[in-house]
Design a protein around this motif. Structure first.
Motif, PDB file in Angstrom:
ATOM      1  N   GLY A  45       9.594  13.823  20.367  1.00  0.00           N
ATOM      2  CA  GLY A  45       9.498  15.233  20.714  1.00  0.00           C
ATOM      3  C   GLY A  45      10.066  16.139  19.639  1.00  0.00           C
ATOM      4  O   GLY A  45      10.364  15.701  18.521  1.00  0.00           O
ATOM      5  N   GLU A  46      10.197  17.428  19.996  1.00  0.00           N
ATOM      6  CA  GLU A  46      10.720  18.432  19.065  1.00  0.00           C
ATOM      7  C   GLU A  46      11.640  19.406  19.787  1.00  0.00           C
ATOM      8  O   GLU A  46      11.389  19.787  20.923  1.00  0.00           O
ATOM      9  CB  GLU A  46       9.584  19.248  18.441  1.00  0.00           C
ATOM     10  N   MET A  47      12.692  19.813  19.072  1.00  0.00           N
ATOM     11  CA  MET A  47      13.604  20.826  19.593  1.00  0.00           C
ATOM     12  C   MET A  47      14.140  21.658  18.443  1.00  0.00           C
ATOM     13  O   MET A  47      14.118  21.225  17.293  1.00  0.00           O
ATOM     14  CB  MET A  47      14.757  20.195  20.380  1.00  0.00           C
ATOM     15  N   ILE A  48      14.602  22.840  18.784  1.00  0.00           N
ATOM     16  CA  ILE A  48      15.289  23.695  17.822  1.00  0.00           C
ATOM     17  C   ILE A  48      16.728  23.824  18.277  1.00  0.00           C
ATOM     18  O   ILE A  48      16.988  24.075  19.461  1.00  0.00           O
ATOM     19  CB  ILE A  48      14.644  25.098  17.751  1.00  0.00           C
ATOM     20  N   ILE A  49      17.652  23.648  17.343  1.00  0.00           N
ATOM     21  CA  ILE A  49      19.058  23.938  17.596  1.00  0.00           C
ATOM     22  C   ILE A  49      19.461  25.048  16.629  1.00  0.00           C
ATOM     23  O   ILE A  49      19.238  24.928  15.428  1.00  0.00           O
ATOM     24  CB  ILE A  49      19.957  22.700  17.424  1.00  0.00           C
ATOM     25  N   ASN A  50      19.995  26.106  17.180  1.00  0.00           N
ATOM     26  CA  ASN A  50      20.472  27.238  16.381  1.00  0.00           C
ATOM     27  C   ASN A  50      21.990  27.237  16.347  1.00  0.00           C
ATOM     28  O   ASN A  50      22.630  26.988  17.362  1.00  0.00           O
ATOM     29  CB  ASN A  50      20.032  28.565  17.011  1.00  0.00           C
ATOM     30  N   THR A  51      22.542  27.496  15.175  1.00  0.00           N
ATOM     31  CA  THR A  51      23.954  27.828  15.055  1.00  0.00           C
ATOM     32  C   THR A  51      23.975  29.281  14.583  1.00  0.00           C
ATOM     33  O   THR A  51      22.924  29.866  14.334  1.00  0.00           O
ATOM     34  CB  THR A  51      24.677  26.921  14.042  1.00  0.00           C
ATOM     35  N   LYS A  52      25.123  29.861  14.446  1.00  0.00           N
ATOM     36  CA  LYS A  52      25.201  31.244  13.982  1.00  0.00           C
ATOM     37  C   LYS A  52      24.726  31.363  12.535  1.00  0.00           C
ATOM     38  O   LYS A  52      24.288  32.421  12.116  1.00  0.00           O
ATOM     39  CB  LYS A  52      26.622  31.797  14.126  1.00  0.00           C
ATOM     40  N   GLU A  53      24.762  30.268  11.769  1.00  0.00           N
ATOM     41  CA  GLU A  53      24.397  30.292  10.356  1.00  0.00           C
ATOM     42  C   GLU A  53      22.998  29.751  10.056  1.00  0.00           C
ATOM     43  O   GLU A  53      22.418  30.075   9.030  1.00  0.00           O
ATOM     44  CB  GLU A  53      25.401  29.486   9.511  1.00  0.00           C
ATOM     45  N   LYS A  54      22.463  28.878  10.928  1.00  0.00           N
ATOM     46  CA  LYS A  54      21.242  28.175  10.549  1.00  0.00           C
ATOM     47  C   LYS A  54      20.439  27.750  11.775  1.00  0.00           C
ATOM     48  O   LYS A  54      20.990  27.562  12.853  1.00  0.00           O
ATOM     49  CB  LYS A  54      21.612  26.943   9.711  1.00  0.00           C
ATOM     50  N   THR A  55      19.139  27.567  11.565  1.00  0.00           N
ATOM     51  CA  THR A  55      18.236  27.043  12.588  1.00  0.00           C
ATOM     52  C   THR A  55      17.743  25.679  12.132  1.00  0.00           C
ATOM     53  O   THR A  55      17.324  25.518  10.982  1.00  0.00           O
ATOM     54  CB  THR A  55      17.041  27.994  12.805  1.00  0.00           C
ATOM     55  N   TYR A  56      17.785  24.693  13.031  1.00  0.00           N
ATOM     56  CA  TYR A  56      17.364  23.331  12.718  1.00  0.00           C
ATOM     57  C   TYR A  56      16.187  22.943  13.612  1.00  0.00           C
ATOM     58  O   TYR A  56      16.283  23.056  14.830  1.00  0.00           O
ATOM     59  CB  TYR A  56      18.500  22.340  12.978  1.00  0.00           C
ATOM     60  N   LEU A  57      15.097  22.491  13.013  1.00  0.00           N
ATOM     61  CA  LEU A  57      13.973  21.939  13.754  1.00  0.00           C
ATOM     62  C   LEU A  57      14.122  20.422  13.715  1.00  0.00           C
ATOM     63  O   LEU A  57      14.116  19.816  12.636  1.00  0.00           O
ATOM     64  CB  LEU A  57      12.646  22.357  13.111  1.00  0.00           C
ATOM     65  N   LEU A  58      14.288  19.824  14.874  1.00  0.00           N
ATOM     66  CA  LEU A  58      14.507  18.376  14.962  1.00  0.00           C
ATOM     67  C   LEU A  58      13.278  17.688  15.535  1.00  0.00           C
ATOM     68  O   LEU A  58      12.757  18.102  16.569  1.00  0.00           O
ATOM     69  CB  LEU A  58      15.719  18.071  15.838  1.00  0.00           C
ATOM     70  N   LYS A  59      12.834  16.626  14.844  1.00  0.00           N
ATOM     71  CA  LYS A  59      11.704  15.801  15.266  1.00  0.00           C
ATOM     72  C   LYS A  59      12.163  14.346  15.289  1.00  0.00           C
ATOM     73  O   LYS A  59      13.263  14.034  14.842  1.00  0.00           O
ATOM     74  CB  LYS A  59      10.543  15.960  14.285  1.00  0.00           C
ATOM     75  N   ALA A  60      11.301  13.471  15.752  1.00  0.00           N
ATOM     76  CA  ALA A  60      11.634  12.045  15.843  1.00  0.00           C
ATOM     77  C   ALA A  60      12.229  11.541  14.528  1.00  0.00           C
ATOM     78  O   ALA A  60      11.699  11.805  13.456  1.00  0.00           O
ATOM     79  CB  ALA A  60      10.399  11.239  16.206  1.00  0.00           C
ATOM     80  N   GLY A  61      13.382  10.888  14.633  1.00  0.00           N
ATOM     81  CA  GLY A  61      14.068  10.336  13.472  1.00  0.00           C
ATOM     82  C   GLY A  61      15.126  11.250  12.878  1.00  0.00           C
ATOM     83  O   GLY A  61      15.959  10.800  12.102  1.00  0.00           O
ATOM     84  N   ASP A  62      15.106  12.536  13.247  1.00  0.00           N
ATOM     85  CA  ASP A  62      16.093  13.483  12.714  1.00  0.00           C
ATOM     86  C   ASP A  62      17.434  13.341  13.428  1.00  0.00           C
ATOM     87  O   ASP A  62      17.501  12.949  14.599  1.00  0.00           O
ATOM     88  CB  ASP A  62      15.607  14.927  12.866  1.00  0.00           C
ATOM     89  N   LYS A  63      18.491  13.685  12.693  1.00  0.00           N
ATOM     90  CA  LYS A  63      19.860  13.598  13.220  1.00  0.00           C
ATOM     91  C   LYS A  63      20.571  14.903  12.885  1.00  0.00           C
ATOM     92  O   LYS A  63      20.407  15.447  11.798  1.00  0.00           O
ATOM     93  CB  LYS A  63      20.572  12.417  12.568  1.00  0.00           C
ATOM     94  N   LEU A  64      21.370  15.408  13.840  1.00  0.00           N
ATOM     95  CA  LEU A  64      22.147  16.617  13.599  1.00  0.00           C
ATOM     96  C   LEU A  64      23.530  16.466  14.206  1.00  0.00           C
ATOM     97  O   LEU A  64      23.660  16.122  15.386  1.00  0.00           O
ATOM     98  CB  LEU A  64      21.456  17.846  14.205  1.00  0.00           C
TER      99      LEU A  64
END
Length: 88
Positions: A45-64
């Motif tokens: 799947g896919e998700m977005i995680i926002n911090t105050k400084e940056k936006t991260y688009l996470l897909k299969a295999g990604d780590k945050l």
């Protein structure tokens, strides 16, 4: 992606409270913090995680990693499954 291997590695790195979580498209988590470091490893799947400084688009295999105390939110773009873990 070998989930058992990922979990073993997280345990070696000192992570606890390790579990697999799933969310459906359209789910939204409002701004919040945690008193511990949090990690997410996407399985599908896919998700977005926002911090105050940056936006991260996470897909299969990604780590945050989100550091303890960092304000963040999340939006699920498509049904997803991911590994969550905490490090105090």
């Amino acid at each position: 992606m070998n989930i058992d291997e990922i979990i073993k590695n997280l345990e070696k790195e000192g992570y606890t409270n390790i579990f697999i979580w799933s969310d459906t498209k359209g789910t939204h988590y409002d701004w919040h913090t945690h008193p511990y470091e949090e990690i997410r490893i996407m399985i599908k799947g896919e998700m977005i995680i926002n911090t105050k400084e940056k936006t991260y688009l996470l897909k299969a295999g990604d780590k945050l990693k989100v550091p303890a105390g960092e304000e963040h939110n999340a939006e699920i773009l498509e049904d997803c499954e991911y590994i969550c873990a905490s490090k105090i």
